[in-house]
Design a protein around this motif. Structure first.
Motif, PDB file in Angstrom:
ATOM      1  N   PHE A   1     -70.278  24.411  23.662  1.00  0.00           N
ATOM      2  CA  PHE A   1     -70.997  25.259  22.708  1.00  0.00           C
ATOM      3  C   PHE A   1     -71.297  24.502  21.414  1.00  0.00           C
ATOM      4  O   PHE A   1     -72.404  24.603  20.870  1.00  0.00           O
ATOM      5  N   LEU A   2     -70.332  23.721  20.949  1.00  0.00           N
ATOM      6  CA  LEU A   2     -70.532  22.945  19.725  1.00  0.00           C
ATOM      7  C   LEU A   2     -71.678  21.946  19.855  1.00  0.00           C
ATOM      8  O   LEU A   2     -72.359  21.650  18.876  1.00  0.00           O
ATOM      9  N   HIS A   3     -71.877  21.423  21.055  1.00  0.00           N
ATOM     10  CA  HIS A   3     -72.927  20.430  21.282  1.00  0.00           C
ATOM     11  C   HIS A   3     -74.254  21.052  21.699  1.00  0.00           C
ATOM     12  O   HIS A   3     -75.168  20.341  22.141  1.00  0.00           O
ATOM     13  N   GLY A   4     -74.373  22.368  21.586  1.00  0.00           N
ATOM     14  CA  GLY A   4     -75.641  23.023  21.873  1.00  0.00           C
ATOM     15  C   GLY A   4     -75.974  23.126  23.341  1.00  0.00           C
ATOM     16  O   GLY A   4     -77.138  23.370  23.701  1.00  0.00           O
ATOM     17  N   GLU A   5     -74.971  22.952  24.210  1.00  0.00           N
ATOM     18  CA  GLU A   5     -75.226  22.962  25.650  1.00  0.00           C
ATOM     19  C   GLU A   5     -75.090  24.349  26.270  1.00  0.00           C
ATOM     20  O   GLU A   5     -75.132  24.502  27.488  1.00  0.00           O
ATOM     21  N   SER A   6     -74.903  25.351  25.437  1.00  0.00           N
ATOM     22  CA  SER A   6     -74.913  26.739  25.883  1.00  0.00           C
ATOM     23  C   SER A   6     -75.386  27.597  24.725  1.00  0.00           C
ATOM     24  O   SER A   6     -75.393  27.152  23.573  1.00  0.00           O
ATOM     25  N   GLY A   7     -75.782  28.834  25.042  1.00  0.00           N
ATOM     26  CA  GLY A   7     -76.302  29.704  23.991  1.00  0.00           C
ATOM     27  C   GLY A   7     -75.307  30.710  23.470  1.00  0.00           C
ATOM     28  O   GLY A   7     -75.411  31.175  22.336  1.00  0.00           O
ATOM     29  N   MET A   8     -74.320  31.068  24.320  1.00  0.00           N
ATOM     30  CA  MET A   8     -73.296  32.034  23.932  1.00  0.00           C
ATOM     31  C   MET A   8     -71.914  31.449  24.207  1.00  0.00           C
ATOM     32  O   MET A   8     -71.765  30.543  25.026  1.00  0.00           O
ATOM     33  N   PHE A   9     -70.920  32.011  23.550  1.00  0.00           N
ATOM     34  CA  PHE A   9     -69.539  31.528  23.677  1.00  0.00           C
ATOM     35  C   PHE A   9     -68.599  32.707  23.526  1.00  0.00           C
ATOM     36  O   PHE A   9     -68.651  33.434  22.531  1.00  0.00           O
ATOM     37  N   LEU A  10     -67.747  32.922  24.508  1.00  0.00           N
ATOM     38  CA  LEU A  10     -66.727  33.968  24.442  1.00  0.00           C
ATOM     39  C   LEU A  10     -65.428  33.347  23.966  1.00  0.00           C
ATOM     40  O   LEU A  10     -64.886  32.439  24.604  1.00  0.00           O
ATOM     41  N   GLY A  11     -64.934  33.831  22.835  1.00  0.00           N
ATOM     42  CA  GLY A  11     -63.708  33.257  22.281  1.00  0.00           C
ATOM     43  C   GLY A  11     -63.095  34.171  21.241  1.00  0.00           C
ATOM     44  O   GLY A  11     -63.679  35.185  20.835  1.00  0.00           O
ATOM     45  N   GLY A  12     -61.905  33.810  20.789  1.00  0.00           N
ATOM     46  CA  GLY A  12     -61.227  34.583  19.761  1.00  0.00           C
ATOM     47  C   GLY A  12     -61.806  34.295  18.386  1.00  0.00           C
ATOM     48  O   GLY A  12     -62.446  33.263  18.165  1.00  0.00           O
ATOM     49  N   VAL A  13     -61.579  35.204  17.460  1.00  0.00           N
ATOM     50  CA  VAL A  13     -62.095  35.003  16.100  1.00  0.00           C
ATOM     51  C   VAL A  13     -61.467  33.781  15.439  1.00  0.00           C
ATOM     52  O   VAL A  13     -62.022  33.222  14.488  1.00  0.00           O
ATOM     53  N   TRP A  14     -60.318  33.352  15.955  1.00  0.00           N
ATOM     54  CA  TRP A  14     -59.653  32.175  15.401  1.00  0.00           C
ATOM     55  C   TRP A  14     -60.435  30.886  15.673  1.00  0.00           C
ATOM     56  O   TRP A  14     -60.133  29.842  15.105  1.00  0.00           O
ATOM     57  N   GLU A  15     -61.446  30.961  16.536  1.00  0.00           N
ATOM     58  CA  GLU A  15     -62.295  29.798  16.805  1.00  0.00           C
ATOM     59  C   GLU A  15     -63.326  29.575  15.692  1.00  0.00           C
ATOM     60  O   GLU A  15     -63.944  28.512  15.613  1.00  0.00           O
ATOM     61  N   LEU A  16     -63.524  30.572  14.848  1.00  0.00           N
ATOM     62  CA  LEU A  16     -64.600  30.516  13.864  1.00  0.00           C
ATOM     63  C   LEU A  16     -64.524  29.310  12.923  1.00  0.00           C
ATOM     64  O   LEU A  16     -65.560  28.678  12.658  1.00  0.00           O
ATOM     65  N   PRO A  17     -63.362  28.955  12.375  1.00  0.00           N
ATOM     66  CA  PRO A  17     -63.342  27.807  11.455  1.00  0.00           C
ATOM     67  C   PRO A  17     -63.881  26.522  12.071  1.00  0.00           C
ATOM     68  O   PRO A  17     -64.595  25.758  11.408  1.00  0.00           O
ATOM     69  N   VAL A  18     -63.568  26.269  13.339  1.00  0.00           N
ATOM     70  CA  VAL A  18     -64.066  25.065  14.008  1.00  0.00           C
ATOM     71  C   VAL A  18     -65.581  25.104  14.119  1.00  0.00           C
ATOM     72  O   VAL A  18     -66.268  24.101  13.882  1.00  0.00           O
ATOM     73  N   LEU A  19     -66.113  26.257  14.465  1.00  0.00           N
ATOM     74  CA  LEU A  19     -67.561  26.394  14.618  1.00  0.00           C
ATOM     75  C   LEU A  19     -68.275  26.240  13.277  1.00  0.00           C
ATOM     76  O   LEU A  19     -69.329  25.613  13.195  1.00  0.00           O
ATOM     77  N   LYS A  20     -67.703  26.807  12.235  1.00  0.00           N
ATOM     78  CA  LYS A  20     -68.336  26.709  10.923  1.00  0.00           C
ATOM     79  C   LYS A  20     -68.228  25.291  10.356  1.00  0.00           C
ATOM     80  O   LYS A  20     -69.159  24.807   9.699  1.00  0.00           O
ATOM     81  N   ASP A  21     -67.095  24.640  10.607  1.00  0.00           N
ATOM     82  CA  ASP A  21     -66.930  23.257  10.126  1.00  0.00           C
ATOM     83  C   ASP A  21     -67.961  22.329  10.758  1.00  0.00           C
ATOM     84  O   ASP A  21     -68.353  21.322  10.168  1.00  0.00           O
ATOM     85  N   ALA A  22     -68.393  22.667  11.975  1.00  0.00           N
ATOM     86  CA  ALA A  22     -69.376  21.835  12.678  1.00  0.00           C
ATOM     87  C   ALA A  22     -70.796  22.047  12.136  1.00  0.00           C
ATOM     88  O   ALA A  22     -71.720  21.357  12.568  1.00  0.00           O
TER      89      ALA A  22
END
Length: 430
Positions: free
Chosen positions: A266-287
Motif C-alpha cells: 500500500f505504501l508503494h502505491g501497488e494497491s488502492g485500499m488497505f485494511l488495517g488498525g488505526v495504529w497503522e496511521l503514523p506510518v502511512l502519514k510519515d510516508a
C-alpha cells in the motif's frame, strides 16, 4: 477478594489467564512514598513515545505526585507479569489493560473497582465516555477500567488512485459486498497489481479482526458462557468467510499476504485500499502518501466494527495507600484531558470532551472514523479471549486454510467452535 481464594490458587489462576510465559523480575516494593506512583504499560514505538510525553506533562504540572513508568513487552509477557503481581498483592498503582482482558482478570480479584465518587471528584463521569465503551469496562455491575481510547480496524485508501478510478464517492456510500468487490476491481486496474492490501498470514489477530467485523455486520452474535456450548451463527460465519475468501484471489488482494507485505504494498502505491488498525496511521502519514481513512463500510446490513480499547486499571494490592490511590485518580484524569495528543497516533479518544473538541475534529483522517465507538464490537466476554491471549490463534489454526483458498468455510468454522467448546467446558481459572 473472596476469603475462599488462596494465594496459591490465585497464582495458578493468574498463570492460566496470562496464556503463556513466566514471571520474571519483581513487582513494585512497598517502601515507596505516598507521592511516588508506579505505572505499568505495554505501549512501545510511537505510542510509547506519546504516552511518555503525557506522563511527563502530568508530572510537570506539580500536582503533588510523580508517576514512574515501567514498559513491558506486549502480549503474554506483559499480562503474565501483571497477573502474577496482582495475585501476589505487589502490583503497580495503575496499569494499562486492553478492555478485552477485563473479563479474565476482574472475576477473581486481580483488579480492584474504581470508585465513582472519587472519579467525580477529579471530573470524570459516565457521561464522559461512549456507552458501549463504558459498558465494556464493567464486570458484575462494577467499573473495573477507565478507557483511554478505542482503536478499531478501518479502511484506508489512496486518494489519488481513488480519483483516477472514479470511486471516491462510491467508497463513502457502498452498502454491499458486490459494491466493495466492484470498487476493488476498478482500483486494481489503476494500480496494475492489487485493488486491496490485507495481510493476515500467520496472524490470528488480523484474521479475527476482519472476520468479526463482517460477522457482526450480518447481525449475528457470539456468546461464550463457561459450562455452555458456544452460541454462534454458523450460516453468518460461512457467509462471512466465503466473502473474505473471494477477496483473496491474487487479483483483488494477495491470497497469502502477511502484515508487512500488505503495508509495504500500500505504501508503494501497488494497491488502492488497505485494511488495517488505526495504529497503522503514523506510518502511512510519515510516508507522505495521499491517504484517507473510513470506517469499514457496512456491507451486510448492520453497522459494526471490531475494536479494542486501552484502559487504565487498578491491579490488586495487598495494602493500598489511600493518598497514593487518590493521586492515581488525578493522574488518569489529567492524561485523559490531554488525550488529543494520544489521538495523533490514530486512536479515538474515549474521553468525550476531547473527542468533541475542535482540536480533535480538525485531525484528519482520525475524525473521519470518530463515530465507531457508538457501534464498536469487542471480543466476546469470557476468560480466555482478548488481546495477547491465545483466542485469536485458535481462530487462525482453523480458518487460515480458508483464507488461503484451500479450506472449506463451514469445516473451518466448525473446527474453531469445537475448540471453543473445549475451553468453555473447563472450569474458569478464577
Amino acid at each position: 477478594m473472596s476469603d475462599q481464594l488462596s494465594r496459591r490458587g490465585l497464582l495458578k489462576a493468574a498463570a492460566a489467564l496470562a496464556g503463556s510465559g513466566l514471571l520474571v523480575g519483581c513487582a513494585p516494593g512497598a517502601s515507596r512514598s505516598a507521592t511516588d506512583l508506579s505505572y505499568w504499560h505495554l505501549l512501545t514505538g510511537g505510542d510509547g513515545t506519546v504516552m511518555a510525553g503525557l506522563v511527563d506533562a502530568v508530572n510537570a504540572a506539580n500536582l503533588g505526585f510523580h508517576a514512574t513508568q515501567t514498559v513491558l513487552a506486549w502480549g503474554p509477557p506483559y499480562y503474565t507479569k501483571l497477573a502474577m503481581a496482582s495475585a501476589g498483592g505487589r502490583a503497580p498503582d495503575v496499569a494499562i489493560m486492553h478492555a478485552s482482558r477485563i473479563a479474565g482478570y476482574a472475576p477473581g480479584g486481580l483488579l480492584e473497582p474504581w470508585d465513582l465518587d472519587l472519579l467525580a471528584e477529579v471530573g470524570l463521569h459516565e457521561s464522559d465516555f461512549p456507552a458501549r465503551v463504558w459498558e465494556k469496562c464493567q464486570y458484575d455491575g462494577k467499573l473495573y477500567a477507565i478507557a483511554l481510547d478505542t482503536h478499531p480496524f478501518v479502511l484506508y485508501y489512496n486518494t489519488e488512485h481513488a480519483e483516477r478510478a472514479g470511486v471516491t464517492d462510491a467508497l463513502h456510500s457502498m452498502k454491499s459486498p458486490e459494491e466493495f468487490t466492484e470498487i476493488a476491481a476498478k482500483l486494481q486496474k489503476v494500480t496494475g497489481k492489487h485493488g486491496l492490501s490485507y495481510g493476515y498470514l500467520g496472524d490470528g489477530s488480523q484474521m479475527w479482526r476482519l472476520f468479526y467485523t463482517f460477522y457482526r455486520q450480518t447481525g449475528a452474535d457470539m456468546k461464550l458462557v463457561p459450562g455452555q456450548k458456544a452460541q454462534v451463527d454458523k450460516d453468518a460465519a460461512v457467509k462471512t468467510l466465503t466473502f473474505i475468501q473471494s477477496l483473496l484471489n491474487d487479483t483483488i488482494a494477495s491470497r497469502s499476504g502477511d502484515g508487512g507485505t500488505a503495508t509495504s504494498e500500500f505504501l508503494h502505491g501497488e494497491s488502492g485500499m488497505f485494511l488495517g488498525g488505526v495504529w497503522e496511521l503514523p506510518v502511512l502519514k510519515d510516508a507522505k502518501m495521499p491517504v484517507d481513512a473510513l470506517p469499514i463500510p457496512t456491507l451486510f446490513g448492520t453497522q459494526a466494527a471490531y475494536a479494542d480499547s486501552h484502559t487504565f486499571v487498578l491491579p490488586r494490592q495487598s495494602k493500598v495507600s489511600p493518598e497514593r490511590r487518590k493521586h492515581v485518580y488525578t493522574m488518569v484524569a489529567e492524561i485523559l484531558k490531554r488525550s488529543v495528543k494520544w489521538a495523533g497516533g490514530g486512536h479515538i479518544p474515549a474521553y468525550q470532551p476531547v473527542a468533541h473538541s475542535a482540536e480533535y475534529q480538525a485531525l484528519k483522517p482520525q475524525s473521519n472514523y470518530a463515530g465507531i465507538p457508538a457501534y464498536v464490537n469487542y471480543d466476546p466476554d469470557v476468560w480466555f479471549t482478548g488481546a495477547g491471549s491465545d483466542f485469536q490463534n485458535y481462530f487462525a489454526e482453523n480458518v487460515q486454510n480458508v483464507f488461503l483458498g484451500s479450506g472449506d468455510p463451514a469445516a473451518g468454522f466448525d473446527g474453531f467452535v469445537a475448540r471453543l467448546n473445549k475451553l468453555l467446558d473447563r472450569p474458569q481459572p478464577v
